[in-house]
Design an enzyme around this catalytic site. Sequence first.
Site, short mmCIF file in Angstrom:
data_model
loop_
_atom_site.label_atom_id
_atom_site.label_comp_id
_atom_site.label_asym_id
_atom_site.label_seq_id
_atom_site.Cartn_x
_atom_site.Cartn_y
_atom_site.Cartn_z
N SER A 135 -9.70 6.65 -0.09
CA SER A 135 -11.06 6.63 0.46
C SER A 135 -11.92 5.62 -0.28
CB SER A 135 -11.70 8.02 0.35
OG SER A 135 -13.05 7.98 0.76
N SER A 136 -12.80 4.97 0.45
CA SER A 136 -13.77 4.07 -0.18
C SER A 136 -14.86 4.87 -0.89
CB SER A 136 -14.39 3.14 0.86
OG SER A 136 -15.05 3.88 1.87
N TYR A 186 -14.25 16.13 -2.87
CA TYR A 186 -13.46 15.18 -2.09
C TYR A 186 -13.25 13.89 -2.89
CZ TYR A 186 -12.01 12.09 1.70
OH TYR A 186 -11.33 11.19 2.47
N LYS A 232 -9.65 12.36 -4.35
CA LYS A 232 -9.13 11.04 -4.04
C LYS A 232 -8.94 10.21 -5.31
CE LYS A 232 -8.69 11.42 0.40
NZ LYS A 232 -7.35 11.37 1.04
N LEU A 274 -0.83 15.82 12.99
CA LEU A 274 -1.66 16.27 14.10
C LEU A 274 -3.14 16.03 13.82
CD1 LEU A 274 0.03 19.60 15.27
CD2 LEU A 274 0.41 17.26 16.08
N ILE A 320 -6.16 10.59 12.05
CA ILE A 320 -5.50 9.36 11.62
C ILE A 320 -3.99 9.49 11.71
CG2 ILE A 320 -5.14 7.79 9.67
CD1 ILE A 320 -8.03 8.43 8.79
N GLY A 321 -3.45 10.60 11.26
CA GLY A 321 -2.00 10.79 11.26
C GLY A 321 -1.38 10.66 12.63
N PRO A 346 -10.05 3.26 3.25
CA PRO A 346 -10.76 2.92 4.49
C PRO A 346 -12.26 3.09 4.37
CG PRO A 346 -9.09 4.66 4.81
CD PRO A 346 -9.37 4.54 3.35
N GLY A 347 -12.98 2.32 5.20
CA GLY A 347 -14.38 2.61 5.45
C GLY A 347 -14.45 3.82 6.37
#
Length: 326
Positions: free
Chosen positions: A131-132, A160, A164, A17, A20-21, A187-188
């Site tokens: 994550s980038s 964060y 990651k 929800l 992105i998901g 991702p960017g």
Amino acid sequence: MTADRWAGRTVLVTGALGFIGSHFVRQLEARGAEVLALYRTERPQLQAELAALDRVRLIRTELRDESDVRGAFKYLAPSIDTVVHCAAMDGNAQFKLERSAEILDSNQRTISHLLNCVRDFGVGEAVVMSSSELYCAPPTAAAHEDDDFRRSMRYTDNGYVLSKTYGEILARLHREQFGTNVFLVRPGNVYGPGDGYDPSRGRVIPSMLAKADAGEEIEIWGDGSQTRSFIHVTDLVRASLRLLETGKYPEMNVAGAEQVSILELARMVMAVLGRPERIRLDPGRPVGAPSRLLDLTRMSEVIDFEPQPLRTGLEETARWFRHHTR
């Protein structure tokens, strides 16, 4: 590999929800997959939209609770072909600064529980949204996938980024020790329809859209010179699924080719909304890395489509924003 690679397959999506998901859920269902959509936080309107899809099953699960995750996998695992892990505690620079300990604790528990279940219940493959931002020290050239913790590892108080990095190290070790077929997508800055504005943690584009649409000035943290590359959420999903389809690389950057300063972005947002330019700079606020340039060689080899230009994606996003927030 054609689109029917997903037809008849069962895919478990975490954070279903979330911004992105939910796009993974929609794209996979549209391509014929049976989607097991795991979520924690209730979002009634989105739940109703996804529940109305023919091949989507919503399942409330607390991924930070190992027994809850194992219970879900014990019940679901015999049918799972692929896991797509999108769930994460995230937010803007201020949110990450103020809640680093919570973010690190939440995200590292979630990825640990998930990878253990992928291993223990014999799931065939998994892709993890990384994550980038884990490229902590911005390189002078575009960051290649190898320019990560394996090349330079240093402490940061950004929970964060730490979470990651931990997740990627754990995934890599699972791949080496247990043979887990796990892929990592970096991702960017992701944007697009469905990314609603949350004042406490909103990302840069929805935050700008909310301010500009309300006729307020856009506040930019720093001098606005910091640059980012943006990727439309549907392009991120397509690229991630292509990575699974090809199996070509264990890690892959996903971003648009355009590098845009935050000041340029604000002007673009004002333009697509037809608003006069009202921008204020705040040099005292946290800005993150001055740039985040990514090497997209692997992505260009894997994908079979052209990511949409930022301006085009912003126009679509602005239309969605106005329709859903008024």
